[in-house]
Design a protein around this motif. Structure first.
Motif, mmCIF file in Angstrom:
data_model
loop_
_atom_site.group_PDB
_atom_site.id
_atom_site.type_symbol
_atom_site.label_atom_id
_atom_site.label_comp_id
_atom_site.label_asym_id
_atom_site.label_seq_id
_atom_site.Cartn_x
_atom_site.Cartn_y
_atom_site.Cartn_z
ATOM 1 N N ASP A 1 -16.905 12.859 -15.828
ATOM 2 C CA ASP A 1 -16.857 13.830 -14.832
ATOM 3 C C ASP A 1 -15.880 13.487 -13.703
ATOM 4 N N PRO A 2 -14.363 13.039 -14.358
ATOM 5 C CA PRO A 2 -13.557 12.508 -13.427
ATOM 6 C C PRO A 2 -13.036 13.523 -12.126
ATOM 7 N N PRO A 3 -12.771 13.096 -10.812
ATOM 8 C CA PRO A 3 -11.897 13.954 -9.865
ATOM 9 C C PRO A 3 -11.090 14.888 -10.282
ATOM 10 N N ASN A 4 -10.945 15.738 -9.827
ATOM 11 C CA ASN A 4 -9.723 16.832 -10.336
ATOM 12 C C ASN A 4 -8.516 16.343 -9.440
ATOM 13 N N GLN A 5 -8.058 15.124 -9.865
ATOM 14 C CA GLN A 5 -7.020 14.436 -9.243
ATOM 15 C C GLN A 5 -5.954 13.961 -10.265
ATOM 16 N N PRO A 6 -4.805 13.980 -10.236
ATOM 17 C CA PRO A 6 -3.857 13.654 -11.417
ATOM 18 C C PRO A 6 -3.925 12.156 -11.917
ATOM 19 N N VAL A 7 -4.161 11.291 -11.006
ATOM 20 C CA VAL A 7 -4.254 9.775 -11.550
ATOM 21 C C VAL A 7 -5.670 9.603 -12.291
ATOM 22 N N SER A 8 -6.567 10.351 -11.606
ATOM 23 C CA SER A 8 -8.006 10.044 -12.099
ATOM 24 C C SER A 8 -8.070 10.801 -13.305
ATOM 25 N N ALA A 9 -7.563 11.971 -13.319
ATOM 26 C CA ALA A 9 -7.686 12.621 -14.815
ATOM 27 C C ALA A 9 -6.908 11.858 -15.894
ATOM 28 N N GLU A 10 -5.819 11.214 -15.670
ATOM 29 C CA GLU A 10 -5.230 10.459 -16.619
ATOM 30 C C GLU A 10 -5.745 9.133 -16.861
ATOM 31 N N LEU A 11 -6.239 8.416 -16.096
ATOM 32 C CA LEU A 11 -7.026 7.386 -16.215
ATOM 33 C C LEU A 11 -8.557 7.544 -17.042
ATOM 34 N N TRP A 12 -9.045 8.733 -16.880
ATOM 35 C CA TRP A 12 -10.199 9.296 -17.548
ATOM 36 C C TRP A 12 -9.732 9.224 -18.880
ATOM 37 N N ARG A 13 -8.446 10.112 -19.366
ATOM 38 C CA ARG A 13 -7.877 9.966 -20.804
ATOM 39 C C ARG A 13 -7.735 8.750 -21.180
ATOM 40 N N ALA A 14 -7.074 7.529 -20.625
ATOM 41 C CA ALA A 14 -7.003 6.322 -21.190
ATOM 42 C C ALA A 14 -8.446 5.835 -21.283
ATOM 43 N N VAL A 15 -9.501 5.886 -20.465
ATOM 44 C CA VAL A 15 -10.733 5.244 -20.845
ATOM 45 C C VAL A 15 -11.098 5.632 -22.074
ATOM 46 N N LYS A 16 -11.408 7.149 -22.045
ATOM 47 C CA LYS A 16 -11.886 7.813 -23.449
ATOM 48 C C LYS A 16 -11.055 7.186 -24.731
ATOM 49 N N LYS A 17 -9.991 7.217 -24.560
ATOM 50 C CA LYS A 17 -8.878 6.778 -25.824
ATOM 51 C C LYS A 17 -9.079 5.543 -26.113
ATOM 52 N N HIS A 18 -9.152 4.431 -25.248
ATOM 53 C CA HIS A 18 -9.092 3.087 -25.613
ATOM 54 C C HIS A 18 -10.429 2.102 -25.096
ATOM 55 N N TYR A 19 -11.412 3.105 -24.754
ATOM 56 C CA TYR A 19 -12.840 2.249 -24.326
ATOM 57 C C TYR A 19 -12.589 1.242 -23.375
ATOM 58 N N LEU A 20 -11.756 1.451 -22.326
ATOM 59 C CA LEU A 20 -11.349 0.332 -21.343
ATOM 60 C C LEU A 20 -12.651 -0.137 -20.594
ATOM 61 N N THR A 21 -12.493 -1.379 -20.118
ATOM 62 C CA THR A 21 -13.627 -2.059 -19.622
ATOM 63 C C THR A 21 -13.668 -1.555 -18.293
ATOM 64 N N LYS A 22 -14.749 -1.049 -17.597
ATOM 65 C CA LYS A 22 -14.922 -0.724 -16.224
ATOM 66 C C LYS A 22 -14.656 -1.958 -15.471
ATOM 67 N N ARG A 23 -15.366 -3.012 -15.794
ATOM 68 C CA ARG A 23 -15.203 -4.172 -14.875
ATOM 69 C C ARG A 23 -14.004 -4.379 -14.219
ATOM 70 N N TRP A 24 -12.840 -4.288 -15.174
ATOM 71 C CA TRP A 24 -11.677 -4.780 -14.765
ATOM 72 C C TRP A 24 -10.915 -3.820 -13.928
ATOM 73 N N LEU A 25 -11.290 -2.497 -13.867
ATOM 74 C CA LEU A 25 -10.779 -1.536 -12.923
ATOM 75 C C LEU A 25 -11.374 -1.552 -11.532
ATOM 76 N N LEU A 26 -12.842 -1.977 -11.748
ATOM 77 C CA LEU A 26 -13.576 -2.128 -10.447
ATOM 78 C C LEU A 26 -13.184 -3.449 -9.509
ATOM 79 N N ARG A 27 -12.886 -4.435 -10.381
ATOM 80 C CA ARG A 27 -12.415 -5.712 -9.862
ATOM 81 C C ARG A 27 -10.930 -5.577 -9.072
ATOM 82 N N ILE A 28 -10.116 -4.941 -9.851
ATOM 83 C CA ILE A 28 -8.821 -4.629 -9.037
ATOM 84 C C ILE A 28 -9.330 -3.796 -7.676
ATOM 85 N N ILE A 29 -10.137 -2.851 -7.678
ATOM 86 C CA ILE A 29 -10.247 -2.240 -6.437
ATOM 87 C C ILE A 29 -11.012 -3.206 -5.346
#
Length: 323
Positions: A118-146
């Motif tokens: 349920d990504p926010p309706n914002q361009p980067v969030s939408a593209e990031l959601w697509r990448a996460v769905k496609k490659h099963y990206l690890t959430k921990r790395w994204l949160l660690r950057i933030i």
């Protein structure tokens, strides 16, 4: 032009986009980018173009490196780099730490929503959601950057080189781990190389940004190395080019070189499929060579210019599939 290739073939359909893109200059903060940031869209192509333009204007080296990735990872790479740009520019774009913390909180919430489909309706969030769905990206790395970018809002110099390396590991290395996942690579040797390359990139970035930060009366270079050579913050703010300032740059650049060499020392053990994620080494090597030719004067005019041969160097390294 990279951003006008037909939807049938996608915005990033071929490596030839690299050369096509070089002839179209999008200034930082362009009107179109500002409009896209403020208005949400459900059009995937517009979201993709927004990320492409944002990375191109704010992270040109990363933009070139992304264009040379395999087609299936290219768009996801730009989404990750756009996410990184969004976080990186918070510190310089807010006048109060509280506002910066609010923006970081938005991205923490956005990541949680992305993983709930349920990504926010914002361009980067939408593209990031697509990448996460496609490659099963690890959430921990994204949160660690933030989390690490959030800590950096304190706006102080690093106490020592180890603190700068830890920051680089948590931001730049985490980004490379995600790029490896986009390439479908899960390998301990690739992760080891990514860790060292990320640290080298963070260190080089701190050197490259010194003239910009100094112009704003900010100095973030490790305090222990500055004290070792008797270089004060005022020396950097004034753009001092004396030997003690150069010695600080030499020590910092040397540590980046050590990490780069370490990453390459076990390249024979790294899967060939991982190599495209490490193309940034070309950019790091280019800066380290140029600062050495400038006798480690980070304020030298030659270092403020972009190397026109860099795109060709990146392409050749990509063709050789080495780092």
């Amino acid at each position: 032009m990279a951003s006008s290739i037909s939807a049938k073939h996608g915005l990033l359909g071929s490596k030839a986009s690299l050369y096509l893109a070089l002839h179209r200059n999008i200034p930082p903060g362009s009107l179109w980018v500002q409009r896209a940031a403020s208005s949400a869209t459900t059009d995937p192509e517009i979201n993709e173009k927004y990320c492409l333009d944002l990375v191109r204007s704010r992270d040109y080296d990363g933009f070139l490196s992304s264009l040379l990735l395999p087609k299936e990872a290219r768009r996801s790479s730009l989404a990750l780099r756009a996410f990184n740009v969004e976080l990186a520019q918070v510190k310089d774009s807010v006048s109060q730490k509280t506002i910066g913390l609010m923006r970081m909180q938005f991205w923490k919430a956005a990541i949680e929503e992305i993983y709930r489909d349920d990504p926010p309706n914002q361009p980067v969030s939408a593209e990031l959601w697509r990448a996460v769905k496609k490659h099963y990206l690890t959430k921990r790395w994204l949160l660690r950057i933030i989390t690490e970018r959030e800590k950096d809002l304190d706006d102080r110099a690093y106490r020592n080189l180890q603190e700068l390396e830890a920051y680089s590991e948590n931001t730049q290395s985490s980004l490379i781990y995600l790029l490896l996942e986009c390439l479908g690579v899960k390998d301990v040797h690739a992760d080891h190389a990514a860790s060292h390359i990320g640290k080298a990139q963070g260190i080089v970035t701190s050197l490259r940004a010194t003239p910009y930060h100094s112009s704003r009366r900010k100095v973030y270079l490790p305090m222990d190395i500055c004290m070792l050579h008797g270089a004060s913050q005022e020396d950097f703010i004034r753009g001092n080019r004396e030997q003690n300032v150069r010695d600080v740059a030499y020590d910092i650049a040397s540590q980046a070189h050590v990490h780069l060499q370490h990453a390459r020392s076990f390249s024979n053990s790294v899967p060939a499929a991982a190599t495209p994620a490490f193309l940034q080494t070309v950019v790091l090597e280019d800066y380290l060579q140029r600062v050495r030719r400038a006798d480690f004067d980070v304020f030298h005019p030659s270092l403020q210019k972009r190397n026109p041969l860099l795109p060709i160097q990146l392409y050749l390294r990509s063709w050789k599939n080495t780092y």
